[in-house]
Every structure is written in structure tokens, then in C-alpha cells.
Design a protein around this motif. Structure first.
Motif, PDB file in Angstrom:
ATOM      1  N   ILE A 290       6.116   3.032  -9.175  1.00  0.00           N
ATOM      2  CA  ILE A 290       5.907   1.628  -8.461  1.00  0.00           C
ATOM      3  C   ILE A 290       6.156   0.315  -9.797  1.00  0.00           C
ATOM      4  N   SER A 291       6.008   0.683 -11.004  1.00  0.00           N
ATOM      5  CA  SER A 291       6.036  -0.188 -12.123  1.00  0.00           C
ATOM      6  C   SER A 291       7.781  -0.342 -12.288  1.00  0.00           C
TER       7      SER A 291
ATOM      8  N   GLN B 140       6.546  -7.630  -3.135  1.00  0.00           N
ATOM      9  CA  GLN B 140       5.080  -7.350  -3.654  1.00  0.00           C
ATOM     10  C   GLN B 140       4.316  -7.963  -2.595  1.00  0.00           C
TER      11      GLN B 140
ATOM     12  N   ARG C 281      -5.709   2.392  -2.244  1.00  0.00           N
ATOM     13  CA  ARG C 281      -5.038   3.408  -2.620  1.00  0.00           C
ATOM     14  C   ARG C 281      -5.862   4.529  -1.647  1.00  0.00           C
TER      15      ARG C 281
ATOM     16  N   ASN D 106      -0.938  -7.724  -5.302  1.00  0.00           N
ATOM     17  CA  ASN D 106      -2.033  -6.931  -5.827  1.00  0.00           C
ATOM     18  C   ASN D 106      -2.060  -5.703  -5.037  1.00  0.00           C
ATOM     19  N   GLU D 107      -2.404  -4.663  -5.895  1.00  0.00           N
ATOM     20  CA  GLU D 107      -2.947  -3.254  -5.238  1.00  0.00           C
ATOM     21  C   GLU D 107      -4.276  -3.743  -4.406  1.00  0.00           C
TER      22      GLU D 107
ATOM     23  N   GLU E 180       2.436   5.854 -10.529  1.00  0.00           N
ATOM     24  CA  GLU E 180       2.221   4.804 -11.008  1.00  0.00           C
ATOM     25  C   GLU E 180       3.462   4.186 -11.760  1.00  0.00           C
TER      26      GLU E 180
ATOM     27  N   VAL F 235      -0.138   4.067  -1.550  1.00  0.00           N
ATOM     28  CA  VAL F 235      -0.800   2.836  -2.148  1.00  0.00           C
ATOM     29  C   VAL F 235      -0.188   1.394  -1.402  1.00  0.00           C
ATOM     30  N   LEU F 236      -1.031   0.591  -1.114  1.00  0.00           N
ATOM     31  CA  LEU F 236      -0.711  -0.584  -0.531  1.00  0.00           C
ATOM     32  C   LEU F 236      -1.007  -1.628  -1.295  1.00  0.00           C
ATOM     33  N   TRP F 237       0.334  -2.515  -1.642  1.00  0.00           N
ATOM     34  CA  TRP F 237       0.175  -3.696  -2.204  1.00  0.00           C
ATOM     35  C   TRP F 237       0.444  -5.020  -1.486  1.00  0.00           C
ATOM     36  N   GLN F 238      -0.533  -5.996  -1.638  1.00  0.00           N
ATOM     37  CA  GLN F 238      -0.421  -7.206  -0.847  1.00  0.00           C
ATOM     38  C   GLN F 238      -0.610  -8.400  -1.856  1.00  0.00           C
TER      39      GLN F 238
END
Length: 843
Positions: free
Chosen positions: A106-107, A116, A138, A134-135, A103, A128-131
Motif C-alpha cells: 500500500i505504501s 487515495q 480493515r 485515510n484508512e 502494508e 483495506v479501505l482508504w477514503q
């Protein structure tokens, strides 16, 4: 036919993903056990392989350590990116250690400006997938179903720029014809009414005829101008420099021609129909920060543009760029051979390098990348010892941009590339024998600066020739108007060497790639390396036996990497499998080494051969194999040619001591003492080149067709004869009927045709299949020697043995006939040889 086991195609792809995931987990476990570590740099290799393998299923390219610029213009590099053919990333991947707080990591990355829109963060425990900021998912890395779902979401992502570009390309296909028509009409008006335009046009034409092709006309100049007008916007936007295109010496001449009429609002309104396409290119290019990827993107744009703009030219010029894996393999190989045999590397002083058909400049750009890290030597090489030629205006522009921007990206300084020549290499001939190592002067071309460039290149002793020459065959249909040019000087050299040394009954060998081999073999200095990727038929084709013998006489070493891909030989390990160019003709990489004293070495030429089919099947596997191997480490077989100059399928028997049925030496012999074969007269079957017009199962239907054919011909003959200056009027024959070069020659000579029912004769078209044919020495394209076997005039009573011509693509077959045989009696892709019982002379 239904899907096997009731699975839909989507589920099959899903199953493939599950298999890849299972392989990933096995590999990860093995890596941990062997290394005893869970560090990111070690365990991430397994997930990288999973992404690469899954991406290949969609034609995506994985690039590690992919550089990006953030919104604040700072430089970052993600661990990996998967790119479309258009070189725009589908998505990104960033790996972390198991000990890291995912976490927190990622931040941190997002604060640095990491993308992102579509990115996976992973360690060996969690993904973890961000698209779209937005997450979205996971999952535990060991949960194969959840991981498959995450991958499906990741690989299903489509950027609006990609969707927009694809839609724009389709719209481009619709809009381009109307824009082309408007431009052509506009230029034609200017040609007729604008004296200053005509003067500039004529000046450009004279230079172009001297350098490129003496057969060029003012219509060709107009087409160059149109290509220039349509593409300047593309080149400027891809490289973010609206003046960059104008720096080039040839482009300046075309800008001067354009400025005579095509400026301001007229230009804007005319090109308005293509704005969607240009806008899509701008939007896509804006997303590509890597210079190397911009190059690849420009190649894709160029291919797409050319294939829509002029399909015939794309075929004739071989518009397909060489994959970088192949280019790097060839450069590394040439470098290794140069050092091995001459004690120098490519970057060293006095090693002059030439790409004779540079296309989009891929080889020169990769050479510049190869020379990174030695700035002084790189600058000297760039300004003095790297040479490239291109004959078509569009690829010439692309090459110019690619080469100069690559040098700027490496060095941080812009320098014009002074050694790119706008010239037809195969016309640039003269006293460039192995003894001299240089060519004679060529008189001019397009601009005075280009003249100086050509002369400068011709004064050099070329050490290395490398590239991908075009290797398409001649057109089959005269109506296509898409012939390869004739090159008298090169074709004479081919006749005096490759054909002279051949024992094949019919050997032409005027394919483009054979011409480039002949040109390059002559142009290369007495000590040097020739590296080409070409059609592979020279390796084992019967008609190339003279080529193989000549290569063995002229070079001290030959290294052949057979990449196969010949769709006609799918059962042959040497030739089968995926094609690295996605074409039907198999290809091979060749390295030929020339040494001044090679004739004193025994054997005079050592030939080494390796088929890629031993190690890889698909095109992607072959490219990966090339990327991971080097010519110096590959396990080559050493070939010792047999007496017939075969490299593969060698023979060891007394066959050559037997009396031949037919031979070209006996056919050409003037005295009986020189005749060694049983048959002095032998001939190919007749070739009509217009079967639909001069063959039919019905005699009456045939006569109706031929009468219509003759009526059109006679109408065109009258029109042709009435034209006082055909070159100026631009008139040409109607394409309602099937024309050939011979028929056009008869038209030009004014040969008169009239229907003669006695010319309707019975022919044997294919085995056990007779047809009526209209048999004449004008409408029948080529009789060969058939007039002496089955006479055109008068009755015949003869028999003949027919068999498959040596070197054909069909299995051998023999038969006997009692009427006129067609060239393709033995098969559509084969020639038919004919041995007659009787010879007819004077009836």
C-alpha cells in the motif's frame, strides 16, 4: 403494502450483498483448490466478480486495468475501477498476493501516486479501505459482516464532482429555457436588422436545403446556430483543446455566422446562466484521464443536453447511443462474415465501410480500436475507406470529435477525418443499385468541402454497411409537430418491394428503420455485408411478411440475434426480458450477406436465428452475453420460411387453399374473374384522431364541443387566408384544437366548416359501449370505406362483421355491429376490419 417479512429496502440490498459475499467465498475456495495457487492473478478473479456484481446493483461499470495519470503525469494502471454512467470513477481496487506484505505494498502504491480518495486493497486474507487519504476500515475477508460493511462504505462514496454535476443538470433544466429565449430573440433581431447576418444565413440555408432537407427554413438554420453556440464550450473542455471544434468544415461555417453578431461580452453575458452547467462539466471531465472514457462521458453529456434542449428532436432522431458491447459484437460479426464469404477482413484494402446514421460516432470509433496494431492499414482505412453520415448538428459535432480524437489517441497523430458527411442519408439516393454499387451525385451541402465529401462517398462501392439507424414510429398527435420526414424515393422502393410482396391487408412499412434497411440493401455492393441493430418487429410481425420475403430474395444469408425486450411480449421467450436500450420496443441485431450469384444457390437465402432470451434475461446479462460470445460460435437455429414467409411460428397446413373472407387483391380487382374473396368491400373502422372533440355520451355536450371546434377553425382559416406570405411571417395555426394533416390541408385549401346537427350519429366505440359522434368527411380524420357501409349523408340500416386486423398487437376478436365502428373497437393498439352485409351506392 408493507415489505415482505418486515425488511426495509436497504436491508434487502444488504442481504443481496451478503449473498454476493457468500458466492465470492465459495468461488475463491474453488479457485484455490483447482489451481493450487494463491497468486494474485489467480485469486483476484473472485473478488473482481464480487465488485462487478455489487456495482451492477448501482448501475456502475467495472473496468479492469484502468489507466490513470498521477499528479506528476506518470502513467499507472489500477487493477480495477468502478465507473458511474458519467464515466467518472466511484472508486478503485488493487489486488495483492497473499505472500506480499500488504502494508508495504500500500505504501509503495501511494508513493507512485495511486489515488487515495476511495480505494480497496485486498489479498485473499485481508481487505483495506482508504477514503479521503485515510484508512477507514480493515477486515478479514472471511468475516462476511465486516466485509459487507466495507463494501457499503466503498459503494456509498460520492465524489463532490458527481454531486455537483447532478445538481448542475437540474439547474440546467431550469436555466436553459431563459437562455434559449434570449438567444432566439437576439437572432431574430439580427435577422431583421443585420444585412450581413441575413446574407450569411441565406448562404448557409441554400446549402443545407440541398444536402439535408429541401424543407428546411431560416428558422432551422437559427436552431443549428443556437445548438452550435450552446455546445462549443462543452466540446472544447471535454477534450482540452479550445481550437479542436473549429477544425471541422461545417463548424467553421457556423462560426462565421456566429461572428456576424455573437462575440465578446455579449456572448459571455448571454451564456452566463449556464455557467454552472459548464463548470460542472469541466470539473467532471478533468477527473477523466482515459480517452475512451472521455468519449463515453461526452455521449452522456450529449444525451442529457439534447433531451433537455429539444425532447421532440431527441425522440425523432432516436437520441440514444449503442452500448459498446453491442457495437463490438457487430463489428466482430461483420469482420467474421466478410472473411468467411469474401476472403477479406474489414481492415483490408478495398473494403469500404459506411455507417449511415453515425450518431455520436460509436461504430467508427470502435472500428478504429478494432484496427489497432496495424498502423499503415489503419491510416489508409481512416483516410480513404471509412465513411459516416449524420443529419443533426449536435451528434455530427460529437461524432467528429470522437472519431478524430480516437485516431489521435491510437496513433499519436492528429488527422482530420475526411469522410464524415453532414447529410440526410435517406435523401442521398440515385443510381445506387446492386448493379452499379455507387450513388448519383448530390448537388451540395453547407460547405464546399462537405459537397466534395458526399460526392467522394457516392463514388465508392460500399462493401459493409453497419450501424444503429433510428427506428421510432410516426407521431400519433399532429399537435406534437414531430413527424418523421417523408422520403419519396425510398418510400417508392418500399412500396415496390416490401409492400408489394406483402399479403397483409394494411401494410405501410414506412418506419425509419424499414427505410434504412431499404436504402442500405440498395446501396450495398453486389458482394457485401449489412449489419444493423433495429426494432425486432420484422422477425415475426404479420405486416413485415413482404419484408422477410424480399430479404430472402435479395440476400444469400441472414443471421438474426434477437435481443428481445419488447414490453408487450413479456410472456414470450423470444421477445421478453430486459431491453438493452431501456425502451419499450424489442430490438435485434441483423447480419445480411449479399452475393452476386446468390439466386443460383439452393435455398437462395439461409436464415439463422438465436434468441438471447435462452441465455440471458436482464439487459446487463444480455450485454455480458454479447461481450462473451461471437457470431461464429453461437448455436443458431436454421429457419426455413413457410409459404407465408414466416420465420417464427411456422405453419404447415392447407389454410391458404381456403376461400378468404377478404383480400386486398379482390378489393382492387377490376373484373369479376379476379375476385376470389367473399367480400369485395371491406374497411377499417373510422379514425377521428380527436376522440375528445367528436365523441361524447351526451348529444348536447357533443354539439357544444364541435361548435367550439368549428369556431376556432373558422377563425384560423380567416387568419391563414389573410397572411400574404406565411413562410416569411412564420405564422402558424393555433393549437387550441386538435389538428391533423388532413385538417391542415383543408385549412390551406380554404374549406369552410359549419355546424350541421344531422351529422351527429350513433357509433359503437368499443364492445357494448355506444357514443354519439360528429361524423363528417372533414372533421372525422379518416373515413376509409365507411361512407359505403354507414353513409355520411342519409340514413343507414346495415350490419357488419368486425374483427381484429391481421398483424395487430391485440388477440384476435370478432363481433357484429349495426352502427358505425371505431378504428379501435377491438382495442386501443389494434385496427378493426369491417365486412358489411350491404354496400351503399348513391344512397
Amino acid at each position: 403494502m408493507g415489505d415482505i417479512g418486515g425488511l426495509t429496502p436497504i436491508r434487502k440490498l444488504g442481504n443481496m450483498s451478503q449473498l454476493l459475499i457468500n458466492d465470492y467465498l465459495k468461488q475463491l475456495d474453488l479457485i484455490k483448490k483447482i489451481s493450487g495457487s494463491s497468486r494474485e492473478t489467480i485469486v483476484r478473479e473472485a473478488f473482481k466478480d464480487l465488485l462487478k456484481a455489487r456495482g451492477k446493483q448501482q448501475g456502475l461499470v467495472f473496468l479492469a486495468e484502468y489507466p490513470l495519470k498521477t499528479a506528476t503525469k506518470s502513467n499507472i494502471a489500477v487493477d480495477g475501477a468502478l465507473l458511474h454512467e458519467l464515466r467518472m470513477p466511484l472508486g478503485y481496487w488493487e489486488a495483492k498476493d497473499e505472500s506480499d506484505d500488504l502494508e508495504e505494498e500500500i505504501s509503495k502504491k501511494f508513493k507512485k501516486g495511486y489515488p487515495q480518495d476511495n480505494i480497496i486493497f485486498s489479498d485473499d486474507v485481508t481487505a483495506v479501505l482508504w477514503q479521503n487519504r485515510n484508512e477507514v476500515l480493515r477486515c478479514d475477508m472471511t468475516d462476511t459482516h465486516a466485509l459487507a460493511r466495507l463494501l457499503k462504505l466503498f459503494f456509498s462514496f460520492e465524489r463532490p464532482e458527481i454531486a455537483g454535476f447532478r445538481a448542475a443538470v437540474e439547474q440546467f433544466k431550469t436555466d436553459l429555457p431563459a437562455v434559449l429565449q434570449a438567444l432566439r430573440e437576439m437572432i431574430e433581431r439580427e435577422h431583421k436588422s443585420n444585412a450581413s447576418f441575413r446574407k450569411a444565413e441565406q448562404k448557409f440555408l441554400v446549402h443545407a436545403q440541398e444536402a439535408i432537407n429541401p424543407g428546411l427554413t431560416d428558422a432551422d438554420v437559427r436552431e443549428m446556430l443556437i445548438q452550435h453556440i450552446l455546445t462549443e464550450e462543452i466540446f472544447a473542455k471535454v477534450f482540452d483543446d479550445s481550437n479542436f471544434h473549429q477544425h471541422n468544415n461545417v463548424a467553421r461555417e457556423l462560426y462565421a455566422l456566429e461572428a456576424e453578431f455573437f462575440t465578446g461580452n455579449l456572448k459571455k453575458q448571454t451564456l452566463k446562466g449556464l455557467e454552472t452547467y459548464y463548470a460542472a462539466i469541466r470539473a467532471t471531465a478533468a477527473q477523466i484521464s482515459s480517452h475512451h472514457e472521455k468519449q463515453a462521458f461526452l455521449k452522456v453529456i450529449y444525451e442529457n443536453f439534447y433531451k433537455v434542449y429539444n425532447t421532440k428532436a431527441a425522440d425523432r432522431l432516436g437520441v440514444v447511443y449503442t452500448p459498446n458491447e453491442i457495437v463490438r459484437f457487430m463489428i466482430d460479426g461483420a469482420d467474421w462474415l466478410t472473411e468467411k464469404h469474401f476472403g477479406k477482413n474489414l481492415i483490408d484494402k478495398d473494403v469500404e465501410i459506411l455507417d449511415p446514421a453515425t450518431g455520436t460516432g460509436t461504430f467508427i470509433c470502435e472500428l478504429l480500436e478494432h484496427f489497432r496494431g496495424q498502423p499503415a492499414k489503419l491510416k489508409h482505412k481512416y483516410l480513404n475507406e471509412l465513411h459516416a453520415n449524420e443529419v443533426a448538428i449536435l451528434p455530427y459535432y460529437v461524432a467528429n470529435l470522437n472519431i478524430e480524437s480516437t485516431y489521435a489517441a491510437i496513433t499519436g497523430n492528429y488527422e482530420e477525418f475526411p469522410n464524415l458527411c453532414f447529410v440526410d442519408t435517406l435523401d442521398n439516393v440515385g443510381l445506387h443499385t446492386a448493379a452499379k454499387g455507387t450513388t448519383a451525385d448530390i448537388f451540395g451541402s453547407v460547405s464546399e468541402e462537405n459537397v466534395a465529401r458526399i460526392k467522394r462517398q457516392n463514388s465508392k462501392r460500399i462493401s459493409v454497411i453497419i450501424g444503429n439507424p433510428p427506428y421510432n414510429a410516426n407521431q400519433a398527435n399532429e399537435n406534437d409537430n414531430n413527424k418523421n420526414r417523408e422520403y419519396p424515393a425510398i418510400d417508392k422502393r418500399i412500396k415496390d418491394t416490401y409492400i408489394h410482396e406483402s399479403t397483409a391487408q394494411k401494410t405501410k412499412l414506412y418506419d425509419m428503420y424499414a427505410r434504412f434497411f431499404r436504402w442500405a440493401s440498395d446501396r450495398l455492393s453486389e458482394n457485401g455485408v449489412l449489419a444493423f441493430i433495429t426494432n425486432r418487429s420484422f422477425i415475426d410481425s404479420r405486416t413485415f411478411d413482404g419484408f422477410r420475403k424480399t430479404i430472402a430474395d435479395e440476400f444469400s444469408e441472414a443471421w438474426i440475434v434477437d435481443l428481445g425486450g419488447d414490453w408487450k411480449k413479456q410472456d414470450d421467450l423470444n421477445a421478453s426480458g430486459g431491453n438493452v436500450f431501456n425502451i419499450g420496443t424489442g430490438v435485434a441485431v441483423s447480419f445480411f450477406v449479399k452475393k452476386a450469384n446468390h439466386t443460383k444457390i439452393k435455398p437462395p437465402c439461409r436464415i439463422r436465428y438465436v434468441p438471447a432470451g435462452r441465455f440471458a434475461v436482464s439487459a446487463i446479462e444480455k450485454l455480458t452475453w454479447l461481450e462473451n460470445n461471437h457470431i461464429g460460435t453461437l448455436a443458431f437455429d436454421e429457419i426455413r420460411p413457410d409459404a407465408q414467409s414466416n420465420w417464427l411460428y411456422l405453419t404447415n397446413n392447407d389454410f391458404e387453399t381456403l376461400i378468404p373472407l377478404a383480400s386486398k387483391d379482390t378489393k382492387a380487382a377490376k373484373t369479376a374473374g379476379k375476385e376470389r374473396a367473399i367480400f369485395k368491400l371491406h374497411s377499417l373502422g373510422v379514425v377521428t384522431n380527436r376522440d375528445d372533440w367528436v365523441y361524447d355520451e351526451s348529444r348536447d355536450v357533443l354539439l357544444t364541443k364541435v361548435k367550439h371546434f368549428i369556431d376556432i377553425y373558422e377563425r384560423e382559416r380567416a387568419r391563414w387566408g389573410a397572411a400574404k406570405d406565411r413562410a416569411r411571417t412564420g405564422e402558424f395555426v393555433s393549437r387550441e384544437i386538435k389538428w391533423t394533416s388532413e385538417l391542415e390541408a383543408h385549412l390551406a385549401r380554404g374549406t369552410e366548416l359549419a355546424l350541421d346537427v344531422s351529422r351527429v350519429r350513433e357509433a359503437i366505440y368499443r364492445p357494448f359501449f355506444r357514443r354519439w359522434t360528429y361524423y363528417t368527411d372533414v372533421i372525422t380524420h379518416r373515413l376509409y370505406q365507411q361512407d359505403s357501409i354507414f353513409p355520411v349523408r342519409g340514413a343507414w340500416d346495415n350490419e357488419a362483421i368486425v374483427y381484429t386486423q391481421s398483424g395487430s398487437q391485440k388477440p384476435f376478436m370478432a363481433c357484429s355491429v349495426s352502427s358505425l365502428p371505431d378504428l379501435h373497437f377491438v382495442g386501443a393498439a389494434a385496427g378493426t376490419e369491417c365486412l358489411p352485409f350491404w354496400r351503399y351506392e348513391d344512397g
